[in-house]
Design an enzyme around this catalytic site. Sequence first.
Site, PDB file in Angstrom:
ATOM      1  N   ASP A  34       0.837  -1.200   0.000  1.00  0.00           N
ATOM      2  CA  ASP A  34       0.000   0.000   0.000  1.00  0.00           C
ATOM      3  C   ASP A  34       0.867   1.242   0.000  1.00  0.00           C
ATOM      4  OD1 ASP A  34      -2.012  -1.786   0.190  1.00  0.00           O
ATOM      5  OD2 ASP A  34      -2.374  -1.463   2.338  1.00  0.00           O
ATOM      6  N   GLU A  36       3.873   1.606  -1.142  1.00  0.00           N
ATOM      7  CA  GLU A  36       4.504   1.830  -2.448  1.00  0.00           C
ATOM      8  C   GLU A  36       3.497   2.441  -3.416  1.00  0.00           C
ATOM      9  OE1 GLU A  36       7.832  -1.737  -2.180  1.00  0.00           O
ATOM     10  OE2 GLU A  36       5.854  -2.174  -2.997  1.00  0.00           O
ATOM     11  N   LYS A 119      -9.728  -0.007  32.390  1.00  0.00           N
ATOM     12  CA  LYS A 119      -8.928   0.356  31.216  1.00  0.00           C
ATOM     13  C   LYS A 119      -8.961  -0.840  30.271  1.00  0.00           C
ATOM     14  CE  LYS A 119      -4.549   2.384  29.839  1.00  0.00           C
ATOM     15  NZ  LYS A 119      -4.222   1.528  28.735  1.00  0.00           N
ATOM     16  N   GLU A 176     -13.155   2.689  23.114  1.00  0.00           N
ATOM     17  CA  GLU A 176     -12.271   1.589  22.794  1.00  0.00           C
ATOM     18  C   GLU A 176     -12.991   0.567  21.930  1.00  0.00           C
ATOM     19  OE1 GLU A 176      -9.685   2.720  24.199  1.00  0.00           O
ATOM     20  OE2 GLU A 176      -8.226   1.102  24.075  1.00  0.00           O
ATOM     21  N   CYS A 408      32.928  -3.190  22.498  1.00  0.00           N
ATOM     22  CA  CYS A 408      31.669  -3.383  21.782  1.00  0.00           C
ATOM     23  C   CYS A 408      31.709  -4.708  21.019  1.00  0.00           C
ATOM     24  CB  CYS A 408      31.451  -2.221  20.820  1.00  0.00           C
ATOM     25  SG  CYS A 408      30.083  -2.476  19.697  1.00  0.00           S
ATOM     26  N   CYS A 426      29.211   2.010  23.481  1.00  0.00           N
ATOM     27  CA  CYS A 426      30.267   1.854  22.489  1.00  0.00           C
ATOM     28  C   CYS A 426      30.683   3.246  22.032  1.00  0.00           C
ATOM     29  CB  CYS A 426      29.708   1.057  21.319  1.00  0.00           C
ATOM     30  SG  CYS A 426      30.701   1.196  19.837  1.00  0.00           S
TER      31      CYS A 426
HETATM   32  S1  IVH Z   1      -9.237   7.892  28.616  1.00  0.00           S
HETATM   33  C1  IVH Z   1      -7.370  11.744  27.524  1.00  0.00           C
HETATM   34  N1  IVH Z   1     -10.439   5.724  29.448  1.00  0.00           N
HETATM   35  O1  IVH Z   1      -5.844   3.678  27.059  1.00  0.00           O
HETATM   36  C2  IVH Z   1      -7.727  10.412  28.053  1.00  0.00           C
HETATM   37  N2  IVH Z   1      -8.655   5.506  27.912  1.00  0.00           N
HETATM   38  O2  IVH Z   1      -3.129   4.439  27.689  1.00  0.00           O
HETATM   39  C3  IVH Z   1      -7.567   9.348  27.051  1.00  0.00           C
HETATM   40  N3  IVH Z   1      -8.164   3.234  27.237  1.00  0.00           N
HETATM   41  O3  IVH Z   1      -5.383   5.718  24.258  1.00  0.00           O
HETATM   42  C4  IVH Z   1      -8.068   8.073  27.318  1.00  0.00           C
HETATM   43  N4  IVH Z   1      -9.731   2.259  28.422  1.00  0.00           N
HETATM   44  O4  IVH Z   1      -7.109   3.865  24.089  1.00  0.00           O
HETATM   45  C5  IVH Z   1      -9.480   6.239  28.682  1.00  0.00           C
HETATM   46  N5  IVH Z   1     -11.604   3.869  30.209  1.00  0.00           N
HETATM   47  C6  IVH Z   1     -10.638   4.392  29.452  1.00  0.00           C
HETATM   48  C7  IVH Z   1      -9.800   3.587  28.655  1.00  0.00           C
HETATM   49  C8  IVH Z   1      -8.813   4.192  27.908  1.00  0.00           C
HETATM   50  C9  IVH Z   1      -8.732   2.077  27.561  1.00  0.00           C
HETATM   51  C10 IVH Z   1      -7.006   3.382  26.342  1.00  0.00           C
HETATM   52  C11 IVH Z   1      -7.147   4.480  25.329  1.00  0.00           C
HETATM   53  C12 IVH Z   1      -5.927   5.333  25.486  1.00  0.00           C
HETATM   54  C13 IVH Z   1      -5.013   4.444  26.236  1.00  0.00           C
HETATM   55  C14 IVH Z   1      -4.035   5.244  27.052  1.00  0.00           C
END
Ligand code: IVH
Length: 681
Positions: A34, A36, A119, A176, A408, A426
């Site tokens: 893609d 290229e 998260k 997400e 090294c 090194c």
């Molecule tokens: S808030 C400005 N909430 O974690 C705040 N992120 O390590 C941005 N993520 O890029 C993210 N669960 O993709 C938020 N409950 C959650 C989340 C979450 C997963 C991911 C997200 C972010 C990354 C950061």
Amino acid sequence: MTEAEAAEELERLAREIARHNRLYHDQDAPEITDAEYDALVRRNAELERQFPRLVREDSPSKQVGASPSGALAKVRHAVPMLSLDNAFSDEDVADFLGRVRRFLNLPQDEGIALTAEPKIDGLSCSLRYEKGRLVLAATRGDGTTGEDVTANARTIAEIPQSLPPGAPDVFEVRGEVYMSKAAFAALNARQEETGGKIFANPRNAAAGSLRQKDPAVTAARPLCFLAHGWGEVSGLPGGTQAEVVDVIRGWGFPVSDDFRRFADMASLLAHYRGIEAKRADLPFDIDGVVYKVDRLDWQRRLGAIGKAPRWALAHKFPAERAQTTLTAIDIQVGRTGKLTPVARLEPVTVGGVVVTNATLHNKDEIERLGARVGDRVVLQRAGDVIPQIVEVLTRDEDRPPFVFPDHCPQCGSEAVAEEGEVDIRCTGGLICPAQRFERLRHFVSRGALDIEGLGEKTIAEFTALDWLKEPADIFRLHRHRDELIGREGWQAKSVDALLTAIEAKRQPDAARLLFGLGIRHVGIVTARDLMKCFGTLPRLREAAVAAHAGDADALAELTSVSGIGPAVVAALGDFFHEPHNIEAWDDLLAEVQPPEYVVETRQSPVTGKTLVFTGSLETLSRDEAKAQAEALGAKVAGSVSAKTDLVIAGPGAGSKLKKAAELGVEVIDEAAWNALVAAAG
Ligand code: IVH
């Protein structure tokens, strides 16, 4: 290039691109990558820009929709997609709250309500709705620019196609995209049967499924979505994180069942422990709990530092551990010449991934652990971090201790530790093949110049031929065109695609170019901050050289860039002190011309000005004042000099105020500053 040559090349490009379109769309049998393909399209556009009279009737640029490039289109985020700072302990969380309190200047008894939610281990996606309709879905990419995955996102059942009446005109829901553990297992089983790609974990499977050229493939993959925030919005339906998330949930977006709001740290941590306890039973992978300051006015004031907001934190779960045997210790030489010991291990599964290597960091770490080949060790893996050995279990004194090399292993140059440093490096610089190769590889990598088609294998081939010794040589590879065409694995087509991809980078982004040079401590965020401040590379070099020579103004100017500390200043100074680096730099800048770095800042009376804050500020912390000034495009310096445009003085201002009066610099008080900030919107 003459007009005749351009006409000839345009004809060739029209033919080539049309052929690749057929191969890709009709025959599903692309011959080039893609990237290229994109390079060919860009080269065509560039020539047409230079020779507008030569635009052909059958030009690929005229074939609307006929050239979906194969690769996903790049999109710039209206509001950057940030990442998160990590916390690994309760103390880290307390520190975070302390930082928030200090930044906002809050009294000790003022509560800071936080939201908490899992998260999710997926990939973030920004869904843009205009007048209630989904118009764009984009991946995070590097945070500034992501990929357009709109057609694919539309196939995800959990993503609403529209917002209900009454929603703001522009609203970007961020969240997400992920795959459940069960769907991941089923997908891999199916892939195995059909001989398809096997994914390492649910996150990779989700990413691979969303970033598809063909939405039908995405549609066949069971992807889910959880909303956790927003990007650009024309209005916000609430004043707190929890209120807005509630509204988003009401619009039909899935939000975590474990989303809660807490007024105190004890209940916040209890929630964290609760989620941790049920982690294994959740249908999807999570790697921590995200906390966010609930009040949105506070979030706005806190802003971001580098690539992470000051108002959010990822409280990670403790790493998973396993036992294994250390079978060997190898020494790797990195692109900065650092000698890193790598532990080779008997394969063992930690947190669902088979691990065979771990980093031992440096000589001190091996001594601290007392690790010897043959030892039984405890291995730890936390998220995406490289696995580490945390403990040696058995100690057989008969086995010889590991002797760290003083030369090294790659080039035989002496390997030494800099004063006060633990790392051994090194001293071979660019004569060391490891460094030469690694430096060039870094230079063309995605985060730096991003020259597609110039991968590891190709760089190895060209360095072995001595065609590549330093970055500038990349732009002189065209001299070897004919010779290269004769080599195994190369044809005129692939050679020209590569040369075209290189030519497309003659006006690179200055921050990426700077980052690509691999100067110690200058990561991409720092490079961007530096370019924001200095605009051009020669101006940055001038300041770095002057600061190195002891010029206090230049030093102040450099350290006034947020996030730039003494280590960065020293590294820049060292870099420009070394004759070979200067030679390579001059050579490179003779080949490429990065345009002046322009930053979008809010226009205000202080844009482009240098400010000094002095005395005590009452409504703001120094950090907040500095962040406000930078958002308005001003620079903040530590001392008053002839270059100072404005001094903001609070009560108790002393010598700086006097100096300002002597120099006739304008002085305002904090109230006037606040009014200025408010007026700038
Ligand atoms: S808030 C400005 N909430 O974690 C705040 N992120 O390590 C941005 N993520 O890029 C993210 N669960 O993709 C938020 N409950 C959650 C989340 C979450 C997963 C991911 C997200 C972010 C990354 C950061």
